[in-house]
Design an enzyme around this catalytic site. Sequence first.
Site, PDB file in Angstrom:
ATOM      1  N   ASN A  86      44.320  36.767  38.563  1.00  0.00           N
ATOM      2  CA  ASN A  86      44.615  36.671  37.134  1.00  0.00           C
ATOM      3  C   ASN A  86      45.916  37.378  36.806  1.00  0.00           C
ATOM      4  O   ASN A  86      46.243  38.406  37.403  1.00  0.00           O
ATOM      5  CB  ASN A  86      43.495  37.300  36.308  1.00  0.00           C
ATOM      6  CG  ASN A  86      42.168  36.589  36.473  1.00  0.00           C
ATOM      7  OD1 ASN A  86      42.087  35.518  37.057  1.00  0.00           O
ATOM      8  ND2 ASN A  86      41.122  37.199  35.960  1.00  0.00           N
ATOM      9  N   HIS A 132      29.949  42.606  38.126  1.00  0.00           N
ATOM     10  CA  HIS A 132      30.828  41.529  38.567  1.00  0.00           C
ATOM     11  C   HIS A 132      30.177  40.681  39.657  1.00  0.00           C
ATOM     12  O   HIS A 132      30.142  39.450  39.573  1.00  0.00           O
ATOM     13  CB  HIS A 132      32.148  42.127  39.060  1.00  0.00           C
ATOM     14  CG  HIS A 132      33.222  41.135  39.349  1.00  0.00           C
ATOM     15  ND1 HIS A 132      33.360  40.513  40.564  1.00  0.00           N
ATOM     16  CD2 HIS A 132      34.234  40.669  38.578  1.00  0.00           C
ATOM     17  CE1 HIS A 132      34.398  39.709  40.533  1.00  0.00           C
ATOM     18  NE2 HIS A 132      34.955  39.780  39.338  1.00  0.00           N
TER      19      HIS A 132
END
Length: 413
Positions: free
Chosen positions: A199, A106
């Site tokens: 998100n 990530h």
Amino acid sequence: MRQSRHRFAGAVLIAVVGIAGASTITATPAQAAAVAVRQDPVREDQWQLDELRASHAWRHSTGEGVTVAVIDSGVDGSHPDLAGQVLPGIDLVAGSGDGRTDPVGHGTTVAGLIAGRNDDSSGVLGLAPSAKILPVRVLDAENRYDDALIVAKGVRWAVDNGARVINLSLGGSGDSPALAAAIDYAFARDVVVVACTGNLAPEAPTEVWYPAREPGVVAVTGLERESESLWSGAITGGATVLSAPATGLLGARPGGTWKVQGTSFAAPLVSATAALVRSRWPGMSAATVVNRLISTADDLGAVGRDDRFGYGLVDPVAALTTGISTVERNPLDNNDPPGVAGFGAAPGVTTAEAATADGPHTVGGKAPGTTAGWAAEPVGAVEHHHGGLFGGATVLIALLSAAAVVLRRRLRR
């Protein structure tokens, strides 16, 4: 509505991404690794560089001389797309190491979008390719953190070690006075702080994540490939400041590249823009940099700032070329003290539900007597973050930090 400043290529992209951009990748790290090896032509995958007119922006600045801290899962310093770009950092998870390894991928993806240098047919080119990356590892091998205090330590370390811009592609539902104090520490030392809005996830709160909603932070939401549409998985709200591309992006990862989407990957495009501005005007204050970013954004949706797109799509070219007055204070910082609520499970979400929303793994590493209640980020190639809650001595430290923040902010008035 948007100004009609974009190239003809932008119209072509709108026509062709309906199929490619329609799929959603939701995966565990192992599943993501299996699907991420698929590669399309680099220019097609890096459409954000065309959308943000990177080649025009690079006539004025490439980010040279600016250090961007990536507070994340670490950054693979050996990745060919980041060769020579990653400075020695710190690993606050392992307790040793310099942050230049990444067990998740990530942080490497975030770093590549900021300062990737590879412009061939298979590599990643960042928006600020001459900036340097300072890796600060706070996310574990499952891409989560159980206590916001580790992020706060990371922010302070980054400030003390030369970061001019800090990228936080992480967050959760509960406020953290300790992290608020660390961010205020960054502001006081003239650092721009950028964070993703978060998100959407089943059974999880839809409020803009913390620390993105901390006053003064540039909170970034995500756009679909068409760029005039909010990405369906993006959290947005009154705290949203700017928008940036979030879908169909090519990301660097240990061992190669992968396709990613998520607000985690919109935020570094804004961090990169801040680096471009700070490189062109090294003496410009962080407050004026933030003001320049929001004043030159390409307005989307309702006229002016709105709850969906904030001030609009970040515009590197305008930020580097438009005449904007200097300001004495960060226009996003209203000096409200940080919240002290949020210690406990997020409203309506139990520990089991929070774990389930984040995929097939459980929440661990908690301080005795605490539960997990920070939102997950399950959309993208590999985006899973849990922020933890406070217990015992950590609560006392957090409350003392909050008191210090309030005092400093009153003095700043």
